[in-house]
Design a protein around this motif. Structure first.
Motif, PDB file in Angstrom:
ATOM      1  N   ASP A 193       0.812  -1.229   0.000  1.00  8.16           N
ATOM      2  CA  ASP A 193       0.000   0.000   0.000  1.00  8.16           C
ATOM      3  C   ASP A 193       0.841   1.273   0.000  1.00  8.16           C
ATOM      4  O   ASP A 193       0.287   2.370   0.102  1.00  8.16           O
ATOM      5  CB  ASP A 193      -0.986   0.036   1.174  1.00  8.16           C
ATOM      6  CG  ASP A 193      -1.995  -1.092   1.118  1.00  8.16           C
ATOM      7  OD1 ASP A 193      -2.323  -1.531   0.000  1.00  8.16           O
ATOM      8  OD2 ASP A 193      -2.461  -1.532   2.181  1.00  8.16           O
ATOM      9  N   GLN A 225      -8.535   1.451  -3.230  1.00  4.06           N
ATOM     10  CA  GLN A 225      -7.735   0.518  -4.023  1.00  4.06           C
ATOM     11  C   GLN A 225      -7.434   1.150  -5.374  1.00  4.06           C
ATOM     12  O   GLN A 225      -8.314   1.303  -6.211  1.00  4.06           O
ATOM     13  CB  GLN A 225      -8.477  -0.810  -4.222  1.00  4.06           C
ATOM     14  CG  GLN A 225      -7.642  -1.893  -4.874  1.00  4.06           C
ATOM     15  CD  GLN A 225      -6.445  -2.315  -4.027  1.00  4.06           C
ATOM     16  OE1 GLN A 225      -6.519  -2.334  -2.801  1.00  4.06           O
ATOM     17  NE2 GLN A 225      -5.340  -2.637  -4.679  1.00  4.06           N
ATOM     18  N   SER A 227      -5.844   1.719  -9.168  1.00  2.00           N
ATOM     19  CA  SER A 227      -5.573   0.971 -10.391  1.00  2.00           C
ATOM     20  C   SER A 227      -4.675   1.812 -11.289  1.00  2.00           C
ATOM     21  O   SER A 227      -4.361   2.972 -10.975  1.00  2.00           O
ATOM     22  CB  SER A 227      -6.878   0.664 -11.121  1.00  2.00           C
ATOM     23  OG  SER A 227      -7.516   1.881 -11.491  1.00  2.00           O
ATOM     24  N   GLU A 259       0.700  -2.840  -4.857  1.00  5.44           N
ATOM     25  CA  GLU A 259      -0.483  -3.677  -4.625  1.00  5.44           C
ATOM     26  C   GLU A 259      -0.138  -4.954  -3.869  1.00  5.44           C
ATOM     27  O   GLU A 259      -0.869  -5.372  -2.971  1.00  5.44           O
ATOM     28  CB  GLU A 259      -1.115  -4.070  -5.970  1.00  5.44           C
ATOM     29  CG  GLU A 259      -1.758  -2.928  -6.724  1.00  5.44           C
ATOM     30  CD  GLU A 259      -2.419  -3.395  -7.994  1.00  5.44           C
ATOM     31  OE1 GLU A 259      -3.642  -3.193  -8.121  1.00  5.44           O
ATOM     32  OE2 GLU A 259      -1.725  -3.974  -8.858  1.00  5.44           O
TER      33      GLU A 259
END
Length: 591
Positions: A193, A225, A227, A259
């Protein structure tokens, strides 16, 4: 510059490949007439993802240099290409340093084609290399690298610039600015993270660090989250906001989100390593994958070596692991690495690992078959070999050791049993079981690896004591072998293997090789004594220097030619001669 995925064959390395990043980037010219920034990210797959990692690069061409735009484009594209072309066994620091040094000299040389220094090829350079669970930072200039972790923003890079006044500053370091390049390097642990932000000054000059932190915090709260598309969206938002705030420079940003990291449980690692079964102990006449055993060359508690022939009657050596270690994941990993490193070292003086073009049914590897004797057998047969013959053999051993070091690999178990002399007189190093591979050591693993794998009689003190070793540890081992070849005895009265503390090593006393073999010249003794020093920094710099000192007499040790006294001092000679003749004449007259 677009993201550049890379397709490579599956790796035979026993490591996890689960490093995953979400990445995004954007670059615009802003209010300037052209975009002198360059950006690029390369995400490889397979073996390169493990051995080389993921690379992100950002560069800002210096506006006062006419070739600034070209310099930034060259630095980004060439670094992304050349870094992945360096040997897989090299560490990130070594690989990047070699590439950046070459890039800097190229840009500096291009700049020297102009009479006006302001028309040079100069740019900033900042890069992140994500390898396993570590990120390696490379930085020169005033582009910036930030890390955002658990809501806190930290600037990892340091600006290489000096302010003249409130509105003007100049770079103190950059690519292409000088023939000598000084790059900031850091290796930092990565956490899942983590966010990493790279920007050029057109962006970060418009924001305070607190403002950037607030923007990242808000964005992460909206998108827990991230992308690839969201990372790119954030970069575009930064560019738009910096432009609205009046930025007059080019605008470039990259955002990378961690990730997943390649961490595995020990059970997962063992499952991966044990996909190929251990072959059973083989006897003469048995076959494995079409190879027939003709001789059993070596058997020990750790491995077996056989002479085998294929259907075309070609002979090879087959090495198989011992079933005693079938449940030892660290042993299996090391055995697999033996063939991996052997395939990447190409030297006449290192045994060649044979690549097979068909699937294996079990865990083993093949090498070329050698006919001759080991150095241990040679030592038995040559108790007092001529010094010249010993030096010729040592030169060949050193060439083999140097081939390992050029791949940033330490052999760590140089000894007579691991050195072979063919019938043609060619010396070859024949074992890879204890090698330390710098590039592989950077890959994280839950396994507990052995640190002392060599033979105590030939191992350097720093290895026994658990300190960080470099090529001078193999140099020490080579010096022990040289001493034994010249004298028939181990140095320090064979007490080296009994030492396991610093005090014990300090008590060792060097016995001159000349005492054991009067044919050994004094300069060879001096070179050996230096190479066998307890302190690595007091030895020769590398094995090449050791061989040079062993084979070259120094000026103060070289035998001097006799020069007659009459030639050295003719006036004094004739004065003394006259006195002697006068005394002889007076004596004859008195008689």
């Amino acid at each position: 510059m677009p993201l550049e995925p890379e397709q490579q064959p599956n790796s035979s390395l026993p490591f996890a490949t689960s490093l995953q990043l979400a990445v995004g980037q954007a670059s615009e010219k802003g209010r300037k007439s052209q975009n002198e920034d360059a950006i690029g990210i390369r995400i490889p797959s397979g073996v390169s993802l493990m051995t080389k990692g993921i690379v992100s690069v950002i560069s800002d061409g210096v506006s006062t240099a006419e070739g600034g735009a070209q310099a930034s484009a060259i630095s980004v594209s060439n670094f992304l290409a050349d870094y992945y072309s360096t040997p897989e066994s090299w560490s990130v620091q070594t690989s990047s340093a070699k590439v950046l040094t070459a890039l800097n000299r190229w840009l500096y040389g291009l700049g020297q084609d102009y009479r006006d220094a302001r028309r040079g090829f100069v740019c900033t350079f900042s890069a992140l290399v994500f390898k396993s669970c570590t990120v390696h930072m490379l930085h020169v200039g005033d582009s910036r690298i930030y890390r955002f972790r658990r809501g806190e923003l930290t600037q990892l890079s340091h600006d290489h610039s000096t302010k003249i006044n409130a509105s003007h500053q100049y770079l103190t370091r950059a690519l292409g600015m000088d023939v000598k390049l000084d790059v900031d390097y850091k290796a930092l642990s990565v956490e899942q993270d983590d966010l990493y932000l790279l920007t050029t000054d057109g962006i970060h000059d418009q924001f305070t660090e607190f403002e950037l932190q607030q923007k990242l915090t808000t964005f992460c709260q909206l998108h827990p989250q991230l992308s690839d598309s969201l990372c790119e969206q954030f970069c575009q938002l930064l560019i738009s906001k910096a432009y609205d705030l009046g930025s007059k420079d080019n605008l470039s940003a990259q955002l990378l989100f961690v990730e997943q990291l390649p961490k595995q449980a020990i059970d997962d690692v063992y499952l991966s390593l044990s996909q190929r079964p251990f072959p059973p102990p083989l006897s003469v006449g048995m076959k494995l994958d079409g190879y027939t055993v003709t001789h059993i060359i070596h058997q020990s508690q750790r491995s077996q070596v056989y002479r085998v022939v294929n259907g075309q009657d070609q002979a090879f050596c087959m090495k198989t692991p011992s079933v005693n270690y079938i449940d030892d994941a660290a042993y299996i990993e090391r055995f697999m690495l033996e063939s991996w490193i052997g395939q990447r070292i190409n030297s006449t003086h290192v045994v060649k690992v044979v690549e097979q073009h068909k699937p294996k049914s079990a865990l083993y590897y093949l090498t070329e078959y050698l006919s001759g004797v080991s150095l241990a057998q040679w030592l038995v047969q040559h108790k007092r070999a001529p010094v010249e013959e010993v030096l010729l053999l040592l030169k060949q051993i050193e060439l083999g050791v140097r081939a390992f070091h050029r791949r940033e690999t330490l052999h760590q178990d140089l000894k007579p049993d691991n050195i072979f002399i063919t019938r043609d007189g060619v010396v070859k190093i024949i074992d890879f079981g204890s090698c330390f591979i710098k590039g592989v050591a950077e890959i994280s693993t839950p396994l507990t690896r052995d640190h002392i794998l060599g033979t105590a009689d030939y191992t350097a003190p720093e290895v026994i004591l658990g300190y960080q070793a470099d090529g001078r540890a193999d140099l020490f081992s080579l010096a022990v072998i040289a001493y034994e070849m010249l004298t028939g005895e181990l140095p320090f009265n064979a007490k080296l293997a009994k030492c396991n503390t610093r005090q014990a090593f300090l008590r060792l006393e060097y016995v001159n090789a000349h005492q054991l073999n009067p044919m050994v010249p004094t300069w060879i003794d001096a070179a050996l004594k230096k190479a066998l020093n307890n302190e690595p920094n007091l030895r020769q710099a590398d094995t090449c220097e050791l061989i040079h000192q062993l084979t070259t007499a120094s000026a103060n040790q070289r035998p001097q030619h006799f020069v007659p006294f009459m030639s050295r001092n003719p006036v004094r000679f004739w004065q003394i001669t006259s006195i002697v003749l006068f005394l002889a004449l007076m004596t004859s007259l008195l008689v």
